[in-house]
Scaffold this motif. Structure first.
Motif, mmCIF file in Angstrom:
data_model
loop_
_atom_site.group_PDB
_atom_site.id
_atom_site.type_symbol
_atom_site.label_atom_id
_atom_site.label_comp_id
_atom_site.label_asym_id
_atom_site.label_seq_id
_atom_site.Cartn_x
_atom_site.Cartn_y
_atom_site.Cartn_z
ATOM 1 N N TYR A 372 30.422 11.323 -0.224
ATOM 2 C CA TYR A 372 29.278 12.217 -0.397
ATOM 3 C C TYR A 372 29.438 13.474 0.458
ATOM 4 C CZ TYR A 372 26.691 8.381 -2.648
ATOM 5 O OH TYR A 372 26.277 7.369 -3.478
ATOM 6 N N TRP A 374 27.066 15.144 1.894
ATOM 7 C CA TRP A 374 26.195 15.126 3.076
ATOM 8 C C TRP A 374 26.787 14.314 4.232
ATOM 9 C CZ3 TRP A 374 23.776 12.727 -1.412
ATOM 10 C CH2 TRP A 374 23.832 11.327 -1.401
ATOM 11 N N GLU A 377 28.454 16.859 6.627
ATOM 12 C CA GLU A 377 27.701 18.053 7.034
ATOM 13 C C GLU A 377 27.276 17.897 8.491
ATOM 14 O OE1 GLU A 377 25.884 18.908 2.551
ATOM 15 O OE2 GLU A 377 24.577 18.196 4.160
ATOM 16 N N SER A 382 23.041 22.337 9.704
ATOM 17 C CA SER A 382 23.159 21.134 8.881
ATOM 18 C C SER A 382 22.006 20.179 9.173
ATOM 19 C CB SER A 382 24.480 20.427 9.167
ATOM 20 O OG SER A 382 24.459 19.826 10.459
ATOM 21 N N TRP A 383 21.832 19.175 8.307
ATOM 22 C CA TRP A 383 20.795 18.172 8.546
ATOM 23 C C TRP A 383 21.074 17.409 9.829
ATOM 24 C CZ3 TRP A 383 22.080 13.170 9.329
ATOM 25 C CH2 TRP A 383 23.283 12.691 8.813
ATOM 26 N N TYR A 429 18.751 12.624 8.142
ATOM 27 C CA TYR A 429 19.519 12.017 7.054
ATOM 28 C C TYR A 429 18.659 11.877 5.802
ATOM 29 C CZ TYR A 429 21.387 8.134 4.297
ATOM 30 O OH TYR A 429 21.813 7.336 3.264
ATOM 31 N N ARG A 432 17.870 15.008 3.829
ATOM 32 C CA ARG A 432 18.984 15.527 3.035
ATOM 33 C C ARG A 432 19.228 14.689 1.782
ATOM 34 N NH1 ARG A 432 22.272 16.907 -0.040
ATOM 35 N NH2 ARG A 432 24.311 17.901 0.332
ATOM 36 N N VAL A 433 19.141 13.386 1.908
ATOM 37 C CA VAL A 433 19.461 12.503 0.789
ATOM 38 C C VAL A 433 18.298 12.393 -0.194
ATOM 39 C CG1 VAL A 433 20.178 10.160 0.167
ATOM 40 C CG2 VAL A 433 21.057 11.212 2.247
#
Length: 617
Positions: A372, A374, A377, A382-383, A429, A432-433
């Protein structure tokens, strides 16, 4: 694949339990999971009843009929899934004195229980859920495989335990109109799914992946973990030869079947690796792919891979009627989600089920080997860096008040995701997801259901799974496996396929691969932001079979891709205010004010939730 139902009661069951409207209604709901046969059994003591609907894959003869009972009629099993090491276990059990009447893995599982008891869970490898009642000990034992590929839900109250394969079957069995769980409803709005062990219905729970349930009459129900992802890093990686041996052994095991096995082929690295490995171990699978609109269409790439391997590629029709697809989704899934991949799953499964009963898919490669975007990142912007921003976190209280009102500006709603992510690594996390509604918005949208939902409630189910000592990539892979995969991807695969009586196997989620991939040292190239060197073992394996040109295409998921998606969901959304979700007061009438312009994910979330709820409230 199959459907499971069980009732265990401290009091003796009515002799007509398995002919009751509730039981028959539950079996009817499970028929789609097992269209090839069904059966029911009541224990000699009268304390237990088991039911089963069968999709016959291994030894499809009557010798594999379930529930399967031992020779003395004291122990009975209802089983769903595949035990991939059943042939080896059968040989072992024969050496220990057991005799077999079939070649099905169900009989191996039953014999294993008779010999090892609950330690059977340490011997079997596969995807499974099962319920065993042992009348000798007045004890029930149930289990779900290591990652949760095959589901079980349960309800325990007043000395009675009920277990079924999904929540829709449980609703039929209880004959009650269980109320919607307010926290679960808000999880769907915030996270896009309802995480285990919670279900959408109050009083009904899921048995999480890697867990067992046991109950001895007169005692308490025990939930115990039998597997968890690795928590320590390996010193070194295995070489390419060792990986090839491991990977092809996993694929060979997943081909255990007495009916033809197909494959889902998207043209991406994971499914291409699965398909090429199938051919290398001697299989000639029929490939199935889905054409989509626009530049995101992968069907040409899938066809190129199939042609390179000398295989037939069956491409499902690309023409979509979104309203029709949403109707199929609402019937197929026992719980709502916000992810459009559920729509593509039902479409391709409907097509493949006309030709095969079982096939392999490429889901799980990103969790097992880190694919993935993410996951890599990191750094400023970034997250991963959000929880380090004290100023951003300080905005939380005031912003929550603002976005809880219908007249909040779009800029505040768009900013809310970053502020939510600033609370902790886990918050970052999830932001972002799952780019859903902020918890304050989820509460405001469902204000009639109280206000017991906040930034902590939204993440507490996942906090205990974080392992900060792992390298960043492996740390996030672990969260993906027990979070995103367990609660979104695996229900997508299981419900989307079983609605059509189709079994989908996920070799990339094999326990052996997970125990290596989640603990292997991270190579420098794996952290490149575009994921072009992610999953190095799989990448090199696929390249050896297909060439570099086939495995270097940009990564993209198998989600729905439509021209004018915002406009199409806007049309669909006009029905929401006429739905039970609004007319019965669960969702406020001015919900549309909480969706910023062109926020497709949030608009789709409301539409999918409404479609699911319409047939269940």
């Amino acid at each position: 694949m199959c459907g499971i139902v069980a009732i265990i009661d401290e009091r003796k069951l009515d002799q007509k339990t398995t002919q009751s409207p509730a039981w028959l209604g539950c079996m009817d709901r499970l028929a789609r999971r097992g269209p090839d046969g069904s059966g029911s059994w009541t224990s000699p003591s009268g304390h237990a009843a088991l039911g089963h609907t069968r999709l016959a894959i291994v030894d499809p003869s009557e010798r594999g009929h379930q529930p399967m009972t031992d020779a003395d009629g004291q122990v009975s099993l209802s089983f769903n899934g595949e035990i991939y090491n059943a042939p080896q276990l059968r040989d072992q059990l024969i050496q220990l004195g057991h005799r077999f009447n079939s070649t099905c893995d169900t009989e191996v599982l039953l014999a294993g229980w008779m010999h090892w008891g609950r330690e059977i869970i340490e011997h079997i490898r596969g995807m499974f859920s099962f319920v065993i009642w042992d009348d000798r000990a007045r004890e029930v034992f149930a289990a779900v495989d290591h990652s949760g590929m095959k589901p079980l839900v349960f309800k325990h109250e007043n000395g009675r335990l009920m277990i079924t394969s999904d929540a829709d079957a449980m609703r039929a069995l209880t004959e009650k109109n269980e109320s919607l769980n307010p926290t679960a409803l808000r999880h769907v709005l915030t996270l896009g799914c309802c995480p285990s062990p919670m279900t959408m219905l109050t009083g009904i729970e899921k048995l999480r992946g890697g867990h067992t349930l046991s109950w001895k009459l007169g005692g308490r129900v025990r939930i115990e973990r039998h597997w968890s992802p690795p928590e320590n890093m390996l010193v070194s990686s295995i070489d390419e030869h060792a990986f090839k041996d491991l990977w092809e052994r996993v694929i060979s095991d997943h081909l255990l079947s007495d009916v033809p096995v197909g494959v889902f082929l998207s043209g991406g690295l994971d499914s291409a690796s699965v398909t090429s490995a199938m051919t290398r171990v001697g299989a000639r699978p029929r490939c199935f792919t889905l054409a989509m609109e626009g530049e995101g269409d992968e069907s040409r790439d899938a066809n190129r891979v199939a042609n390179r391997l000398g295989l037939e590629c069956d491409i499902a029709d690309a023409r979509w009627d979104l309203a029709d697809e949403l109707g199929v989704y609402a019937q197929a899934y026992d719980e709502p989600q916000s992810h459009s991949a559920l729509l593509t799953q039902t479409r391709i499964c409907a097509h493949a089920s006309r030709h095969v009963k079982t096939l392999l898919g490429g889901d799980g490669g990103d969790e097992a080997f880190g694919g993935y975007l993410w996951q890599r990142e990191t750094g400023k912007g970034s997250w991963e860096s959000l929880h380090k921003d004290d100023k951003l976190r300080s905005e939380s209280g005031e912003l929550s008040k603002i976005i809880g009102h219908a007249d909040a500006p779009d800029c505040a709603r768009n900013h809310a995701s970053n502020v939510f992510g600033a609370h902790s690594f886990i918050h970052g996390y999830l932001s972002r997801v799952f780019p859903g509604f902020h918890p304050a918005e989820a509460c405001a949208l469902t204000q009639s259901m109280g206000d017991q939902y906040n930034e902590h409630t939204a993440v507490e189910w996942l906090i205990g799974e974080d392992r900060p000592q792992l390298e960043h990539l492996r740390r996030v892979q672990r969260l993906d496996l027990v979070g995103f995969c367990a609660n979104s991807i695996l229900p997508k695969i299981d419900r989307g396929s079983m609605h059509f009586g189709l079994e989908v196997r996920s070799p990339l989620l094999d326990r052996r691969l997970l125990e290596y991939g989640l603990a292997a040292p991270v190579t420098p190239g794996e952290m490149l932001g575009d994921a072009s060197l992610s999953r190095p073992h799989l990448r090199r394996y696929a390249a050896s079979a297909l060439g570099d040109a086939f495995i270097n295409r940009p990564k993209q998921g198998f989600s729905l891709r439509l021209k004018g998606e915002w406009e199409q969901w806007t049309i669909i959304s006009k029905a929401v205010n006429r739905s039970r979700l609004v007319t019965e007061g669960y969702l406020r009438e001015d919900w549309r004010s909480f969706i910023p312009h062109r926020a497709v994910y949030k608009l789709r979330s409301i539409c999918m939730l409404s479609a699911w709820a319409e047939s269940r409230l």
